[in-house]
Write a protein that holds these residues in place. Structure first.
Motif, PDB file in Angstrom:
ATOM      1  N   GLN A 105      64.881  59.861  70.953  1.00  0.00           N
ATOM      2  CA  GLN A 105      64.276  61.068  70.431  1.00  0.00           C
ATOM      3  C   GLN A 105      63.562  60.849  69.103  1.00  0.00           C
ATOM      4  OE1 GLN A 105      64.308  63.213  72.847  1.00  0.00           O
ATOM      5  NE2 GLN A 105      63.133  64.634  71.587  1.00  0.00           N
ATOM      6  N   ILE A 106      64.049  59.917  68.277  1.00  0.00           N
ATOM      7  CA  ILE A 106      63.354  59.667  67.019  1.00  0.00           C
ATOM      8  C   ILE A 106      61.971  59.071  67.291  1.00  0.00           C
ATOM      9  CG2 ILE A 106      64.377  57.359  66.684  1.00  0.00           C
ATOM     10  CD1 ILE A 106      63.490  59.918  63.928  1.00  0.00           C
ATOM     11  N   LEU A 107      61.875  58.251  68.326  1.00  0.00           N
ATOM     12  CA  LEU A 107      60.563  57.710  68.706  1.00  0.00           C
ATOM     13  C   LEU A 107      59.640  58.797  69.238  1.00  0.00           C
ATOM     14  CD1 LEU A 107      61.421  54.272  70.358  1.00  0.00           C
ATOM     15  CD2 LEU A 107      59.990  54.659  68.331  1.00  0.00           C
ATOM     16  N   VAL A 108      60.195  59.720  70.018  1.00  0.00           N
ATOM     17  CA  VAL A 108      59.388  60.836  70.542  1.00  0.00           C
ATOM     18  C   VAL A 108      58.807  61.642  69.385  1.00  0.00           C
ATOM     19  CG1 VAL A 108      59.504  63.040  71.780  1.00  0.00           C
ATOM     20  CG2 VAL A 108      60.616  61.016  72.742  1.00  0.00           C
ATOM     21  N   ILE A 109      59.635  61.924  68.376  1.00  0.00           N
ATOM     22  CA  ILE A 109      59.175  62.701  67.211  1.00  0.00           C
ATOM     23  C   ILE A 109      58.094  61.938  66.458  1.00  0.00           C
ATOM     24  CG2 ILE A 109      59.869  63.657  64.978  1.00  0.00           C
ATOM     25  CD1 ILE A 109      62.649  64.163  66.201  1.00  0.00           C
ATOM     26  N   MET A 110      58.309  60.639  66.255  1.00  0.00           N
ATOM     27  CA  MET A 110      57.328  59.850  65.504  1.00  0.00           C
ATOM     28  C   MET A 110      56.001  59.759  66.244  1.00  0.00           C
ATOM     29  SD  MET A 110      59.783  56.858  63.903  1.00  0.00           S
ATOM     30  CE  MET A 110      58.521  56.168  62.813  1.00  0.00           C
ATOM     31  N   HIS A 111      56.048  59.598  67.560  1.00  0.00           N
ATOM     32  CA  HIS A 111      54.808  59.517  68.340  1.00  0.00           C
ATOM     33  C   HIS A 111      54.096  60.870  68.374  1.00  0.00           C
ATOM     34  CE1 HIS A 111      56.479  55.834  70.735  1.00  0.00           C
ATOM     35  NE2 HIS A 111      56.099  55.525  69.501  1.00  0.00           N
ATOM     36  N   ARG A 112      54.874  61.934  68.550  1.00  0.00           N
ATOM     37  CA  ARG A 112      54.277  63.274  68.655  1.00  0.00           C
ATOM     38  C   ARG A 112      53.528  63.638  67.384  1.00  0.00           C
ATOM     39  NH1 ARG A 112      58.721  67.022  69.947  1.00  0.00           N
ATOM     40  NH2 ARG A 112      58.349  66.352  72.098  1.00  0.00           N
TER      41      ARG A 112
ATOM     42  N   HIS B  95      64.160  55.171  61.052  1.00  0.00           N
ATOM     43  CA  HIS B  95      64.096  54.865  62.484  1.00  0.00           C
ATOM     44  C   HIS B  95      64.809  53.552  62.791  1.00  0.00           C
ATOM     45  CE1 HIS B  95      61.515  52.591  65.577  1.00  0.00           C
ATOM     46  NE2 HIS B  95      62.433  53.233  66.256  1.00  0.00           N
ATOM     47  N   GLN B  96      64.591  52.537  61.955  1.00  0.00           N
ATOM     48  CA  GLN B  96      65.228  51.239  62.185  1.00  0.00           C
ATOM     49  C   GLN B  96      66.753  51.339  62.042  1.00  0.00           C
ATOM     50  OE1 GLN B  96      64.028  48.378  63.350  1.00  0.00           O
ATOM     51  NE2 GLN B  96      62.076  49.462  63.637  1.00  0.00           N
ATOM     52  N   LYS B  97      67.206  52.118  61.066  1.00  0.00           N
ATOM     53  CA  LYS B  97      68.653  52.307  60.927  1.00  0.00           C
ATOM     54  C   LYS B  97      69.220  53.005  62.156  1.00  0.00           C
ATOM     55  CE  LYS B  97      72.327  54.666  58.460  1.00  0.00           C
ATOM     56  NZ  LYS B  97      72.976  54.946  59.748  1.00  0.00           N
ATOM     57  N   LEU B  98      68.576  54.079  62.593  1.00  0.00           N
ATOM     58  CA  LEU B  98      69.038  54.831  63.763  1.00  0.00           C
ATOM     59  C   LEU B  98      69.058  53.941  65.002  1.00  0.00           C
ATOM     60  CD1 LEU B  98      66.968  58.055  63.066  1.00  0.00           C
ATOM     61  CD2 LEU B  98      69.468  57.980  63.175  1.00  0.00           C
ATOM     62  N   HIS B  99      68.064  53.099  65.128  1.00  0.00           N
ATOM     63  CA  HIS B  99      67.927  52.232  66.297  1.00  0.00           C
ATOM     64  C   HIS B  99      69.027  51.180  66.337  1.00  0.00           C
ATOM     65  CE1 HIS B  99      65.499  50.472  69.564  1.00  0.00           C
ATOM     66  NE2 HIS B  99      65.903  49.304  69.099  1.00  0.00           N
TER      67      HIS B  99
ATOM     68  N   ILE C 222      56.756  69.087  61.330  1.00  0.00           N
ATOM     69  CA  ILE C 222      57.820  68.270  61.945  1.00  0.00           C
ATOM     70  C   ILE C 222      59.210  68.885  61.763  1.00  0.00           C
ATOM     71  CG2 ILE C 222      56.517  66.128  61.659  1.00  0.00           C
ATOM     72  CD1 ILE C 222      58.247  65.457  59.252  1.00  0.00           C
ATOM     73  N   GLU C 223      59.272  69.993  61.021  1.00  0.00           N
ATOM     74  CA  GLU C 223      60.583  70.565  60.696  1.00  0.00           C
ATOM     75  C   GLU C 223      61.357  70.968  61.950  1.00  0.00           C
ATOM     76  OE1 GLU C 223      62.272  74.660  58.758  1.00  0.00           O
ATOM     77  OE2 GLU C 223      60.486  73.774  57.821  1.00  0.00           O
ATOM     78  N   HIS C 224      60.710  71.646  62.891  1.00  0.00           N
ATOM     79  CA  HIS C 224      61.404  72.135  64.084  1.00  0.00           C
ATOM     80  C   HIS C 224      62.002  70.983  64.888  1.00  0.00           C
ATOM     81  CE1 HIS C 224      62.333  74.693  67.523  1.00  0.00           C
ATOM     82  NE2 HIS C 224      61.754  73.786  68.294  1.00  0.00           N
ATOM     83  N   ASP C 225      61.226  69.909  65.045  1.00  0.00           N
ATOM     84  CA  ASP C 225      61.721  68.763  65.827  1.00  0.00           C
ATOM     85  C   ASP C 225      62.933  68.111  65.153  1.00  0.00           C
ATOM     86  OD1 ASP C 225      59.947  69.096  67.844  1.00  0.00           O
ATOM     87  OD2 ASP C 225      58.590  67.475  67.261  1.00  0.00           O
ATOM     88  N   PHE C 226      62.901  68.035  63.827  1.00  0.00           N
ATOM     89  CA  PHE C 226      64.039  67.418  63.139  1.00  0.00           C
ATOM     90  C   PHE C 226      65.249  68.353  63.112  1.00  0.00           C
ATOM     91  CE2 PHE C 226      61.068  64.185  61.385  1.00  0.00           C
ATOM     92  CZ  PHE C 226      61.809  63.068  61.751  1.00  0.00           C
TER      93      PHE C 226
END
Length: 411
Positions: free
Chosen positions: A190-197, A212-216, A274-278
């Motif tokens: 999902q973090i990738l989806v947010i970053m791409h969107r 993102h790298q930490k989450l991954h 980006i607030e809603h997605d986060f």
């Protein structure tokens, strides 16, 4: 405890009487002159009076060899293993839980261990990257085992000291863990989806990619605090003070961010939209890592609750920002009473969600009490507050002594 002043020799005397088994091993204390707000210690430590010989203490404190082996294993892993993470700790804890007799004294070792971990006094990651789905699996297996043991010991008698039942300690253990839902892989996806969107760059040199790298590579409960700080920053129009204030509320400092094996050394920049997605992403993180989040656990446990309890939980969530704290505490006490009586039908997943709900309501009740702990109330409201807290203590500890107190209070 006040000293008595003896005028004849201008001395201060304090008499403490102990009988039989109530004699403590030692008494640690400090001294104060309240009128002058002066405090006295023994150098950098408390004063200490020993009442028993060291040989007596050693004889009383002898540990079962099987438990000593477990304790030694915990210390060895925490101090000496090169690769060690939350995932490894949870797997090892489950292994020990399978091996030991679930008495209060035995379970206390594991509870303290997990408590140290939750307080960040032990490493969450050391020279090992953990996929979110692997951490989720380890959490699920441990919480399931705790629930199995809880079901098997419900109704067990109190320990020799008369206070703690095994089920209470198991509930404290599960309160140090995340829910461990099956959403672990989504943390990566999902973090990738947010970053791409939103076209957030996946190149080094910005906060979003560092996080993102930490989450991954190693998501932990810290990520809830980071996400809430990011949301506060975005809602406040990019106010960096808000970001650091919220991180501080979660016990996260610049040094801690920089200490991650996938370091976060940069601050976020404002990006509109980006607030809603986060906000949705925060819900995902809480579903995996949070243990006592009211919204998450009230929703997650509904399937295991009676219709009456479901309605009470909706009432509590709906009124969590209401000004009448005492009335909210009454709602929580009512819910605690229903959780206390709610059966699990032998379903370990039902037992697990009820344990998470119970510890969440206990934590929320404590927060509500602390909000008004220093507020001067009218006598009738003060008595209501006292009665609510007496009931909460009973439903927390399940002690016949507290039950007697609560029943007397309600007569």
């Amino acid at each position: 405890t006040k000293f008595l002043f003896k005028a004849e020799d201008e001395s201060n005397i304090l008499d403490l009487e102990f009988e039989g088994d109530s004699v403590p091993k030692a008494l640690n204390f400090v001294l104060t002159v309240l009128a002058k707000n002066q405090w006295y210690k023994d150098g950098n430590s408390d004063f200490s009076l020993r009442f028993k010989k060291i040989s007596q203490v050693a004889e009383e404190d002898q540990i079962d060899p099987a438990i000593q082996e477990i304790a030694d294993g915990i210390v060895d892993a925490e101090a000496n293993y090169n690769s060690w993470t939350l995932m490894h700790r949870y797997h090892r804890c489950r292994e020990y839980l399978c091996r030991m007799e679930p008495t209060s004294d035995n379970l206390a070792w594991l509870m303290v261990w997990l408590r140290y971990s939750a307080q960040r006094l032990l490493d969450w990651q050391r020279s090992y990257n953990t996929k979110p789905k692997d951490l989720t699996h380890a959490t699920q297996e441990l919480t399931k085992k705790i629930a199995e043991v809880s079901h098997s010991v419900r109704g067990a008698s109190h320990d020799a000291k008369g206070m703690l039942v095994p089920d209470y300690i198991l509930r404290q253990m599960i309160g140090t863990l995340g829910r461990g839902t099956g959403e672990g892989q989504k943390i990566r996806d999902q973090i990738l989806v947010i970053m791409h969107r939103h076209k957030l760059p996946e190149s080094s040199g910005n906060f979003y990619e560092q996080w993102h790298q930490k989450l991954h590579n190693n998501t932990t409960p810290d990520d809830i605090g980071i996400c809430e700080a990011l949301l506060g920053f975005l809602r406040d129009g990019g106010n960096m003070q808000t970001y650091w204030r919220i991180l501080g509320e979660h016990g996260i400092t610049r040094e801690r961010l920089a200490s991650f094996e996938r370091k976060i050394t940069l601050e976020p920049y404002f990006h509109g939209g980006i607030e809603h997605d986060f906000q949705d992403y925060l819900g995902l993180l809480k579903s995996v890592h949070a243990s006592t989040d009211l919204d998450t656990n009230a929703h997650g446990a509904k399937w295991a609750c009676s219709g009456h309890l479901q309605g009470k939980l909706d009432e509590i969530v709906h009124n969590k920002h209401h000004w009448d704290t005492l009335q909210q505490m009454e709602r929580v006490l009512s819910a605690l009473a229903m959780v206390f009586e709610q059966g699990d039908d032998g379903n370990v997943y039902k037992r697990k969600d009820l344990m998470f709900l119970h510890i969440t309501l206990e934590s929320y009740m404590r927060q509500q009490f602390e909000k008004i702990a220093h507020v001067h109330l009218e006598f009738r409201h003060e008595m209501k507050r006292f009665g609510i807290m007496l009931g909460a203590v009973y439903y927390c500890f399940d002690s016949k002594h507290w039950r007697a107190c609560y029943d007397d209070w309600n007569k």
